[in-house]
Structures are given as structure tokens and as C-alpha cells.
Design a protein around this motif. Structure first.
Motif, PDB file in Angstrom:
ATOM      1  N   TYR A 147      40.543  93.850  -8.679  1.00  0.00           N
ATOM      2  CA  TYR A 147      40.142  93.527  -9.736  1.00  0.00           C
ATOM      3  C   TYR A 147      40.435  92.773 -11.289  1.00  0.00           C
ATOM      4  O   TYR A 147      40.914  94.242 -11.682  1.00  0.00           O
ATOM      5  N   LEU A 148      40.032  92.105 -11.501  1.00  0.00           N
ATOM      6  CA  LEU A 148      40.747  91.952 -13.040  1.00  0.00           C
ATOM      7  C   LEU A 148      39.784  91.620 -14.056  1.00  0.00           C
ATOM      8  O   LEU A 148      38.817  91.495 -14.616  1.00  0.00           O
ATOM      9  N   ARG A 149      40.886  92.620 -15.202  1.00  0.00           N
ATOM     10  CA  ARG A 149      39.682  92.343 -17.001  1.00  0.00           C
ATOM     11  C   ARG A 149      41.172  92.057 -17.903  1.00  0.00           C
ATOM     12  O   ARG A 149      41.893  92.009 -17.395  1.00  0.00           O
ATOM     13  N   VAL A 150      40.590  90.515 -18.412  1.00  0.00           N
ATOM     14  CA  VAL A 150      40.981  89.403 -19.071  1.00  0.00           C
ATOM     15  C   VAL A 150      40.855  89.255 -20.432  1.00  0.00           C
ATOM     16  O   VAL A 150      39.696  89.443 -20.909  1.00  0.00           O
ATOM     17  N   GLN A 151      41.896  90.021 -21.152  1.00  0.00           N
ATOM     18  CA  GLN A 151      41.575  89.992 -22.761  1.00  0.00           C
ATOM     19  C   GLN A 151      42.194  88.789 -23.609  1.00  0.00           C
ATOM     20  O   GLN A 151      43.601  89.146 -23.724  1.00  0.00           O
ATOM     21  N   VAL A 152      42.566  87.713 -24.591  1.00  0.00           N
ATOM     22  CA  VAL A 152      42.895  87.085 -25.711  1.00  0.00           C
ATOM     23  C   VAL A 152      43.099  87.926 -26.723  1.00  0.00           C
ATOM     24  O   VAL A 152      42.069  87.392 -27.600  1.00  0.00           O
ATOM     25  N   VAL A 153      44.408  87.755 -27.175  1.00  0.00           N
ATOM     26  CA  VAL A 153      44.531  88.616 -28.196  1.00  0.00           C
ATOM     27  C   VAL A 153      45.376  87.807 -29.748  1.00  0.00           C
ATOM     28  O   VAL A 153      46.848  87.575 -29.167  1.00  0.00           O
ATOM     29  N   PRO A 154      44.658  87.400 -31.152  1.00  0.00           N
ATOM     30  CA  PRO A 154      45.562  86.811 -31.591  1.00  0.00           C
ATOM     31  C   PRO A 154      46.911  88.151 -32.324  1.00  0.00           C
ATOM     32  O   PRO A 154      45.910  88.765 -32.647  1.00  0.00           O
ATOM     33  N   MET A 155      47.935  87.574 -32.441  1.00  0.00           N
ATOM     34  CA  MET A 155      48.538  88.331 -33.011  1.00  0.00           C
ATOM     35  C   MET A 155      49.928  87.581 -33.300  1.00  0.00           C
ATOM     36  O   MET A 155      50.278  87.100 -32.410  1.00  0.00           O
ATOM     37  N   ASN A 156      49.711  87.956 -35.417  1.00  0.00           N
ATOM     38  CA  ASN A 156      50.922  87.646 -36.014  1.00  0.00           C
ATOM     39  C   ASN A 156      51.026  85.991 -35.458  1.00  0.00           C
ATOM     40  O   ASN A 156      52.246  85.238 -35.028  1.00  0.00           O
ATOM     41  N   GLY A 157      50.154  85.193 -36.016  1.00  0.00           N
ATOM     42  CA  GLY A 157      50.381  83.768 -35.634  1.00  0.00           C
ATOM     43  C   GLY A 157      50.306  82.906 -34.170  1.00  0.00           C
ATOM     44  O   GLY A 157      50.573  81.918 -33.840  1.00  0.00           O
ATOM     45  N   THR A 158      50.140  83.970 -33.292  1.00  0.00           N
ATOM     46  CA  THR A 158      49.907  83.287 -31.868  1.00  0.00           C
ATOM     47  C   THR A 158      49.145  84.497 -30.848  1.00  0.00           C
ATOM     48  O   THR A 158      48.033  84.925 -31.326  1.00  0.00           O
ATOM     49  N   TRP A 159      48.512  84.131 -29.958  1.00  0.00           N
ATOM     50  CA  TRP A 159      47.711  83.770 -28.277  1.00  0.00           C
ATOM     51  C   TRP A 159      48.584  85.183 -27.729  1.00  0.00           C
ATOM     52  O   TRP A 159      49.351  84.917 -27.112  1.00  0.00           O
ATOM     53  N   ILE A 160      48.366  86.441 -27.360  1.00  0.00           N
ATOM     54  CA  ILE A 160      48.897  87.072 -26.690  1.00  0.00           C
ATOM     55  C   ILE A 160      48.121  87.070 -25.472  1.00  0.00           C
ATOM     56  O   ILE A 160      46.524  87.890 -26.092  1.00  0.00           O
ATOM     57  N   THR A 161      47.727  87.107 -24.008  1.00  0.00           N
ATOM     58  CA  THR A 161      47.006  87.597 -22.933  1.00  0.00           C
ATOM     59  C   THR A 161      47.380  88.437 -22.324  1.00  0.00           C
ATOM     60  O   THR A 161      48.651  88.656 -21.566  1.00  0.00           O
ATOM     61  N   ILE A 162      46.112  89.394 -22.861  1.00  0.00           N
ATOM     62  CA  ILE A 162      46.995  90.389 -21.742  1.00  0.00           C
ATOM     63  C   ILE A 162      45.434  90.900 -20.546  1.00  0.00           C
ATOM     64  O   ILE A 162      44.331  91.002 -20.715  1.00  0.00           O
ATOM     65  N   THR A 163      45.712  91.167 -19.307  1.00  0.00           N
ATOM     66  CA  THR A 163      45.593  91.441 -18.136  1.00  0.00           C
ATOM     67  C   THR A 163      45.543  92.806 -17.766  1.00  0.00           C
ATOM     68  O   THR A 163      46.713  93.639 -17.420  1.00  0.00           O
ATOM     69  N   ALA A 164      43.753  93.162 -17.135  1.00  0.00           N
ATOM     70  CA  ALA A 164      44.582  94.518 -16.294  1.00  0.00           C
ATOM     71  C   ALA A 164      43.890  94.577 -15.200  1.00  0.00           C
ATOM     72  O   ALA A 164      43.185  94.152 -14.834  1.00  0.00           O
ATOM     73  N   SER A 165      44.292  94.919 -14.349  1.00  0.00           N
ATOM     74  CA  SER A 165      43.924  95.278 -12.790  1.00  0.00           C
ATOM     75  C   SER A 165      43.508  96.738 -12.299  1.00  0.00           C
ATOM     76  O   SER A 165      44.166  97.451 -12.328  1.00  0.00           O
ATOM     77  N   ALA A 166      42.485  96.458 -11.212  1.00  0.00           N
ATOM     78  CA  ALA A 166      42.261  97.647 -10.376  1.00  0.00           C
ATOM     79  C   ALA A 166      42.289  97.061  -8.784  1.00  0.00           C
ATOM     80  O   ALA A 166      41.852  96.181  -9.038  1.00  0.00           O
ATOM     81  N   PRO A 167      42.062  98.184  -8.120  1.00  0.00           N
ATOM     82  CA  PRO A 167      42.105  97.291  -6.593  1.00  0.00           C
ATOM     83  C   PRO A 167      40.937  97.096  -6.463  1.00  0.00           C
ATOM     84  O   PRO A 167      39.766  97.640  -6.980  1.00  0.00           O
ATOM     85  N   ALA A 168      40.374  96.404  -5.171  1.00  0.00           N
ATOM     86  CA  ALA A 168      39.418  95.926  -4.685  1.00  0.00           C
ATOM     87  C   ALA A 168      38.407  96.634  -3.975  1.00  0.00           C
ATOM     88  O   ALA A 168      36.632  96.373  -4.482  1.00  0.00           O
ATOM     89  N   HIS A 169      39.340  97.457  -3.323  1.00  0.00           N
ATOM     90  CA  HIS A 169      38.182  98.657  -2.551  1.00  0.00           C
ATOM     91  C   HIS A 169      38.069  99.509  -3.704  1.00  0.00           C
ATOM     92  O   HIS A 169      37.245 101.012  -3.369  1.00  0.00           O
ATOM     93  N   ALA A 170      38.445  99.767  -5.056  1.00  0.00           N
ATOM     94  CA  ALA A 170      38.033 100.510  -5.591  1.00  0.00           C
ATOM     95  C   ALA A 170      36.356  99.787  -6.467  1.00  0.00           C
ATOM     96  O   ALA A 170      36.319 100.889  -6.978  1.00  0.00           O
ATOM     97  N   LEU A 171      35.991  99.335  -6.270  1.00  0.00           N
ATOM     98  CA  LEU A 171      34.266  98.741  -6.513  1.00  0.00           C
ATOM     99  C   LEU A 171      33.829  99.110  -5.412  1.00  0.00           C
ATOM    100  O   LEU A 171      32.931  99.553  -4.841  1.00  0.00           O
ATOM    101  N   VAL A 172      34.588  98.926  -3.790  1.00  0.00           N
ATOM    102  CA  VAL A 172      32.989  98.813  -2.606  1.00  0.00           C
ATOM    103  C   VAL A 172      33.149 100.499  -1.798  1.00  0.00           C
ATOM    104  O   VAL A 172      32.448 100.645  -2.042  1.00  0.00           O
TER     105      VAL A 172
END
Length: 463
Positions: A147-172
Motif C-alpha cells: 500500500y503506497l502513499r506518493v507525494q510530488v514535492v517541488p524543490m530547488n527548481g525541480t520535482w521530487i517524487t517521494i513514495t512510502a509504503s506499508a505491507p498490504a496485510h497491514a490493512l487486512v
């Protein structure tokens, strides 16, 4: 057939069964709705907790990226559980084609496979800088679902994609572990509600059973109306039933009076006519006597049918036998006190006949009066149940009656001994009354040598 008609045809006939079915359906629907809503609430709560943890990690990575130089990101110490390899708790940060990874990835990558939890969608062009992380589905370096959470962050004139994940079974798994005791509690609650419904139905339908029992008592002759206080919902019904019972009883009383009057009005002159023709040797008188006898039989038959219709059948009556025998014994013993007769009464207290009290008094009075007239010293009175009928036996130690003369005694106005006071109607009237109630009268020889009279009457309706 329309659905309503089909439902009515398939619906249980019992009120209790209908209430039980309706209660079961409502309880089941309530439990299912409660389970679904509880599952939704717990699922959202668990996902919110995971989102909060992943968003915190994304915030920590964003803070590290906001340092003067990117190498500060390498110095970021991953908190648990992002420090455990293969656990499914990962993060990545992609800057200008270069990817930074958490220690738990151990050099692997996260593959984003799109969103099954979409709300919002990517914009055409760069997203706003303050946009919150969004959920996606993905797989880890070993193919494990994430299970992913994704955020695109602008920084120093560029875009940074940050992804954090958790195991899917953590929801179940937490949801399953949380729902297990909830489902168990709901099953217990369902059983308690079912028991409460059964108790409620028993208590709610008990007044109807009391009304039914009251009607049975009225039909069996044990009561004249439905007694006892009733709930407000049944009081009107019970009052109407009591009014109907009273009205029917009054109608039966009047009808019975008319039937009795008609019987006496017809039988008395016919009996006198029969007596006047009995001693004649004229052939025409003999024919008239035969016609009179036939008329008496027809009158007895039709009066019996009329009386049975007026009473709506004799089985709705119940008259105790022993108290009436004891009362008659007291009166007749006083009348014949100088003779010193011994009377033995063997009649159960519970023995009753489906007969009008005055008719039973008349039949017993005629039989006992005959026994007291002819007995030498002893009279025996016995009563017993014989299936659906009651047998009353009266025996004396008098001279008795020969078999060939028994039928003569049962004829109206016929007397074997003119010296004895009486008109000769007693036993014939008793036989007619017994036959009107579906019984009979039999004469025979008693053990002491006298006359034995056995009258058979129907028993009351059993409750």
C-alpha cells in the motif's frame, strides 16, 4: 400471482411463527448492517493510522531534502519499522532520475501499479506544492503487495517524487483481528435478542391463551363467561364474546322452554288418549292406539332434534352428578323415614354429565323415587365414566320386574301395580330425556333380586 399474494400464501399460519420470522429477519438485518458499518469504520480507522505513519515518513524525507545539500538525505536515520529489510515498510525519493531508498529496501525498488483507492487523480501538469500524499497499490522487491502513499514535492527548481509504503496485510490483519471479537459479540447479542423475542412472544401471546382457555371452559360448561382481567387490546374482544355468550345462552334458554312446553303440550294429551284406547277391544281403537304410538315416536324424534339444535349439542354442558344425588337422597329419605332404608352412594366427586341441571334432576328424581317406593331395605347408587359417556346405576332389593314386563314399564302411563301411588310416567319420561341427550335407559335385575336401572348420558367435553 402477485408478490403480496405469494407472500400471504407462504406466510406461517401461526401468529407466534409470524412474529418469530419477522423478529429473526429484523435482527439478522440489524446485525448485518451493524457488522458492515463496524467493518467500514474500523477499516477507515486502520487506514487512517497507516496513512498517518506513511505521511509522517514522507514528511521526514521532505525535511531531509530541504537541507542545503542532498547528501543530508543519506544521513537520515530510518525509524522502525522502515529500518527492517523485507518488512514492506519502505520509502523512496526520486530526484532528477536518481532514486534514494530506505535501508529496508536493501537496494530494491517499489513498483507503482496505479490506484485502487483513488480520490482526486493526477492533474495535467505539475501538482500543487501543498497537495497531500495520495494512495496507490504497488509491489515490493520480492513481489509482495504494498500500500503506497506518493507525494510530488517541488524543490530547488525541480520535482521530487517521494513514495512510502506499508505491507498490504497491514490493512487486512488488524481489521480481521478487530472484527473477530466484534462478530463474536454480535453472535452473542443475536442469541440474546432471539431469546428476548421468544420471551416477549410468550408474554405477549399469553393473554390470547387465557382467552382461548376461557372459551374452552364456557364450551365445556365449567364457566358461563370469560373471566379475569384482560389487556386493553383484548378487553373489547372479550366483552363482545361475553355479550355473544350471554345472548346465545338467553336464546337457548328461550328455545329450550319452547321445546319443553311443546313436548308437554303434545305428549300429555297423547298419553291420556293412549290410556283411554288401551283397554278397548274395538279394532278401530286398536288402530288408533297404533297411530297414537307412532305419533309419540315421531314427536319424540323431532323434539329431540329440535332440542339438540336449541342447545347447540349437549356437549357444551357440564353438571356434577354426586351433589344432586345427595340432595335427592336427603329429601326422599325424609319422606320414607319410617321405612328405615339404607342408601349407599358410590359416585365420584368429579363425575359430571353433559346435561341441563333440571333435566338431570328430573331423571334422577324419577329413578330414585321408583327405587324408594319398591326397595325392601337397601338401595345402591353408583356412577362411573365409560369412555365418552357416564353410567348411573340405581339398584334396590325390591320385588323387581320380569324381563317380559320391562317394555310395559317404559310405556307412558303404564303401571304394573295400581296400588302404588303414581301415574306411570316416571321411567318413560326418564328414557325420553336420556334419548334427547344421546343416551339411553335400561332396566335389568339387580344382584339383591330387585330392579336395576342404568341410565347412560354423554360426558362433558374434555378440556
Amino acid at each position: 400471482m402477485n408478490p403480496l399474494g405469494r407472500f400471504r400464501r407462504l406466510a406461517p399460519k401461526s401468529i407466534a411463527a409470524r412474529l418469530a420470522l419477522g423478529s429473526a429477519v429484523l435482527v439478522m438485518a440489524a446485525l448485518i448492517a451493524t457488522g458492515i458499518s463496524t467493518g467500514i469504520v474500523l477499516s477507515r480507522f486502520i487506514r487512517d493510522q497507516i496513512d498517518q505513519r506513511l505521511d509522517t515518513q514522507i514528511g521526514a524525507v521532505t525535511s531531509a531534502l530541504d537541507k542545503p545539500s542532498l547528501p543530508d538525505l543519506l544521513a537520515l536515520n530510518d525509524p522502525p519499522p522502515f529500518d527492517r529489510p523485507g518488512a514492506g515498510w519502505y520509502w523512496t525519493a526520486t530526484v532528477d532520475g536518481h532514486t534514494y531508498r530506505s535501508a529496508s529496501l536493501n537496494g530494491g525498488d517499489i513498483i507503482n501499479r496505479g490506484s485502487d483507492h483513488w480520490w482526486g487523480g493526477w492533474h495535467d501538469g505539475p501538482p500543487d506544492a501543498n497537495e497531500r500524499p495520495r494512495p496507490f497499490n504497488g509491489v515490493g522487491p520480492r513481489g509482495e503487495p504494498l500500500y503506497l502513499r506518493v507525494q510530488v514535492v517541488p524543490m530547488n527548481g525541480t520535482w521530487i517524487t517521494i513514495t512510502a509504503s506499508a505491507p498490504a496485510h497491514a490493512l487486512v490483519r488488524p481489521l480481521r483481528d478487530a472484527l473477530a471479537p466484534v462478530i463474536l459479540a454480535m453472535l452473542v447479542l443475536g442469541m440474546l435478542l432471539a431469546a428476548a423475542s421468544v420471551l416477549q412472544m410468550r408474554l405477549g401471546l399469553r393473554p390470547l391463551k387465557r382467552v382461548t382457555k376461557g372459551l374452552e371452559d364456557v364450551r365445556a360448561g365449567r364457566a358461563t363467561h370469560i373471566e379475569g382481567s384482560q389487556p386493553r387490546e383484548l378487553s373489547g374482544l372479550v366483552n363482545e364474546l361475553n355479550s355473544l355468550i350471554k345472548q346465545n345462552a338467553e336464546g337457548m334458554r328461550r328455545a329450550r322452554g319452547h321445546v319443553s312446553n311443546l313436548g308437554h303440550a303434545l305428549n300429555t294429551p297423547l298419553a291420556a288418549l293412549s290410556l283411554s284406547l288401551a283397554g278397548s277391544r274395538n279394532g278401530r281403537d286398536t288402530e288408533r292406539l297404533r297411530l297414537v304410538g307412532e305419533m309419540q315416536e315421531r314427536i319424540r324424534h323431532h323434539l329431540g332434534r329440535a332440542r339438540a339444535a336449541a342447545l347447540n349439542g349437549p356437549a357444551n354442558l357440564s353438571t356434577a352428578i354426586r351433589p344432586r344425588i345427595l340432595d335427592l337422597n336427603i329429601v326422599l329419605s325424609k319422606i320414607n323415614a319410617e321405612r328405615g332404608l339404607s342408601v349407599a352412594v358410590d359416585v365420584p366427586e368429579t363425575l359430571a354429565a353433559a346435561c341441563e341441571p333440571q333435566d338431570l334432576d328430573e331423571m334422577l328424581g324419577n329413578i330414585l323415587d321408583n327405587a324408594f317406593k319398591w326397595a325392601a331395605s337397601t338401595i345402591s347408587i353408583r356412577g362411573r365414566n365409560d369412555g365418552t359417556q357416564v353410567l348411573i346405576e340405581v339398584a334396590d332389593d325390591g320385588p323387581g320386574i320380569s324381563v317380559e314386563k320391562i317394555q310395559d314399564v317404559l310405556q307412558a302411563g303404564k303401571k304394573l301395580d295400581e296400588s302404588v301411588v303414581g301415574h306411570g310416567f316416571g321411567l318413560s319420561i326418564t328414557r325420553e330425556l336420556a334419548e334427547l341427550y344421546g343416551g339411553d335407559l335400561n332396566l335389568g335385575k339387580a344382584a339383591p333380586g330387585g330392579l336395576k336401572v342404568v341410565v347412560r348420558l354423554p360426558s362433558p367435553v374434555a378440556s
